[in-house]
Design an enzyme around this catalytic site. Structure first.
Site, short mmCIF file in Angstrom:
data_model
loop_
_atom_site.label_atom_id
_atom_site.label_comp_id
_atom_site.label_asym_id
_atom_site.label_seq_id
_atom_site.Cartn_x
_atom_site.Cartn_y
_atom_site.Cartn_z
N LYS A 123 0.87 -1.18 0.00
CA LYS A 123 0.00 0.00 0.00
C LYS A 123 0.91 1.23 0.00
O LYS A 123 1.99 1.22 0.61
CB LYS A 123 -0.88 -0.04 1.26
CG LYS A 123 -1.68 1.22 1.53
CD LYS A 123 -2.95 1.27 0.75
CE LYS A 123 -3.73 2.58 1.02
NZ LYS A 123 -4.53 2.98 -0.15
N ASN A 129 4.08 6.58 -6.61
CA ASN A 129 2.68 6.90 -6.92
C ASN A 129 2.62 8.41 -7.08
O ASN A 129 2.77 9.15 -6.11
CB ASN A 129 1.81 6.41 -5.75
CG ASN A 129 0.34 6.66 -5.97
OD1 ASN A 129 -0.05 7.40 -6.87
ND2 ASN A 129 -0.48 6.06 -5.13
N CYS A 181 -0.67 12.38 -6.54
CA CYS A 181 -1.01 13.39 -5.53
C CYS A 181 -0.71 14.80 -6.05
O CYS A 181 0.13 14.99 -6.92
CB CYS A 181 -0.17 13.15 -4.29
SG CYS A 181 1.56 13.34 -4.64
N LYS A 192 4.07 4.94 -11.23
CA LYS A 192 2.66 4.55 -11.41
C LYS A 192 1.90 5.72 -12.01
O LYS A 192 1.75 6.78 -11.38
CB LYS A 192 2.07 4.18 -10.03
CG LYS A 192 0.58 3.88 -10.02
CD LYS A 192 0.30 2.44 -10.38
CE LYS A 192 -1.15 2.04 -10.19
NZ LYS A 192 -1.44 1.48 -8.88
N ASN A 242 -3.81 3.75 -12.65
CA ASN A 242 -4.41 3.96 -11.34
C ASN A 242 -5.91 4.19 -11.59
O ASN A 242 -6.38 4.06 -12.72
CB ASN A 242 -3.73 5.15 -10.65
CG ASN A 242 -3.86 5.08 -9.14
OD1 ASN A 242 -4.87 4.60 -8.62
ND2 ASN A 242 -2.87 5.57 -8.43
N THR A 243 -6.63 4.56 -10.57
CA THR A 243 -8.09 4.69 -10.72
C THR A 243 -8.47 5.97 -11.47
O THR A 243 -7.73 6.95 -11.49
CB THR A 243 -8.76 4.72 -9.34
OG1 THR A 243 -8.14 5.74 -8.56
CG2 THR A 243 -8.62 3.39 -8.64
N GLY A 271 -5.93 -2.82 -14.65
CA GLY A 271 -7.18 -2.08 -14.80
C GLY A 271 -8.30 -3.05 -15.15
O GLY A 271 -8.51 -3.36 -16.32
N THR A 298 -8.84 -4.88 -8.18
CA THR A 298 -10.18 -4.99 -7.61
C THR A 298 -10.66 -6.44 -7.52
O THR A 298 -11.36 -6.81 -6.56
CB THR A 298 -11.15 -4.14 -8.45
OG1 THR A 298 -10.64 -2.81 -8.49
CG2 THR A 298 -12.54 -4.10 -7.86
C1 SIN Z 1 -6.24 5.74 -1.65
O1 SIN Z 1 -5.73 5.27 -0.62
O2 SIN Z 1 -7.01 6.69 -1.59
C2 SIN Z 1 -5.94 5.14 -3.00
C3 SIN Z 1 -4.62 5.59 -3.46
C4 SIN Z 1 -4.46 5.62 -4.95
O3 SIN Z 1 -5.44 5.48 -5.69
O4 SIN Z 1 -3.33 5.85 -5.41
#
Ligand code: SIN
Length: 275
Positions: free
Chosen positions: A33, A115, A118, A152, A179-180, A230, A253
């Site tokens: 994570k 990642n 952000c 990522k 990513n999402t 994905g 998922t």
């Molecule tokens: C999250 O913990 O909100 C997901 C993190 C992500 O999508 O990179």
């Protein structure tokens, strides 16, 4: 076969399944994570909404922070029978540098995933949505570690291939995507946002066609390995991502529905694919 970061809690799974988890580990490498420099509580609940073909999550990166991760989680993750990828996110390039340097010093860590979804607190831009921001982030950390660096990518960029090229040009060893996708659900009783974080990230079968297109575009643009993910839920889906140019794939998922999905899908992928 990897896991998508944040979609499989190996420490909780070990508690639930014991050493049987290690004997039949679902992935060939494990991605942690995402961790941040400071501990985070994450978003207020509710954090999940199930869509007809996927999930919206608004988790908000809860984690113990760098020190807590190194002291408490890393020793447990180091017992997994596969290489460990540690996912890191910084809210500035300096934060990212500290994370990459200190994580990369630990011999238990095989690779580092950045990642970049952000917002950069210095510029307000989402690092991974912008090729220049992404390149500057990778350049800042590249010399700080000899561990392979995976970037990522976010699908919420106007040109993910340009971001991938910028990451590769700045020294990334691989890219992973997607990513999402940003999404939202309303509470049917109030018509107000359901998720405590208001919006969230959409994943699962609903995003597979988008992911496949972006993986293909990125793989055509860069010569470094591409980790594709994905909505992968079967060997057929995984084979499609490989055909689109992915070097390897990750399951996300689907692991919430079936914790052994990674192993099952890897097995299906090894079989001849029906046409
Ligand atoms: C999250 O913990 O909100 C997901 C993190 C992500 O999508 O990179």
């Amino acid at each position: 076969m990897l896991n998508g970061s944040g979609t499989f809690d190996a420490i909780a799974a070990r508690r639930a399944f014991g050493d049987a988890l290690l004997e039949r580990f679902p992935f060939h490498a494990f991605v942690s994570k995402t961790i941040t420099l400071a501990p985070r509580e994450g978003n207020p609940p509710p954090r999940l909404w199930e869509t007809p073909a996927g999930l919206i999550n608004s988790i908000g990166l809860p984690n113990k922070g760098l020190d807590g991760f190194l002291a408490l989680d890393l020793p447990e993750l180091a017992e997994l029978p596969v290489p460990l990828v540690v996912s890191v996110m910084g809210f500035s390039r300096d934060e990212l540098a500290t994370l990459v340097q200190r994580v990369g010093e630990r011999e238990e860590v095989g690779l580092i995933e950045m990642n970049v979804s952000c917002p950069n607190v210095e510029t307000g831009l989402v690092m991974g949505a912008d090729p220049v921001e992404t390149a500057r982030a990778v350049e800042r950390v590249r010399a700080l570690t000899d561990r392979p660096l995976i970037v990522k990518l976010t699908p919420n960029a106007s040109d993910p291939a340009a971001v991938a090229l910028a990451a590769a040009g700045a020294g990334a060893d691989a890219v992973s995507l997607i990513n999402t996708l940003k999404g939202m659900a309303l509470d049917p009783r109030t018509a107000q946002p359901w998720l405590g974080g208001r919006t969230g990230g959409v994943s699962g079968p609903a995003v597979r066609a988008i992911a496949l297109e972006q993986v293909g575009a990125v793989a055509a643009a860069v010569s470094i390995p591409v980790i594709g993910m994905g909505g992968i839920a079967s060997g057929r889906h995984a084979a499609d991502f490989m055909a689109a140019g992915a070097t390897c794939v990750a399951v996300g998922t689907e692991s919430f529905r079936d914790p052994a999905a990674g192993r099952r899908i890897a097995g299906e992928l090894a079989e001849p694919q029906p046409v």
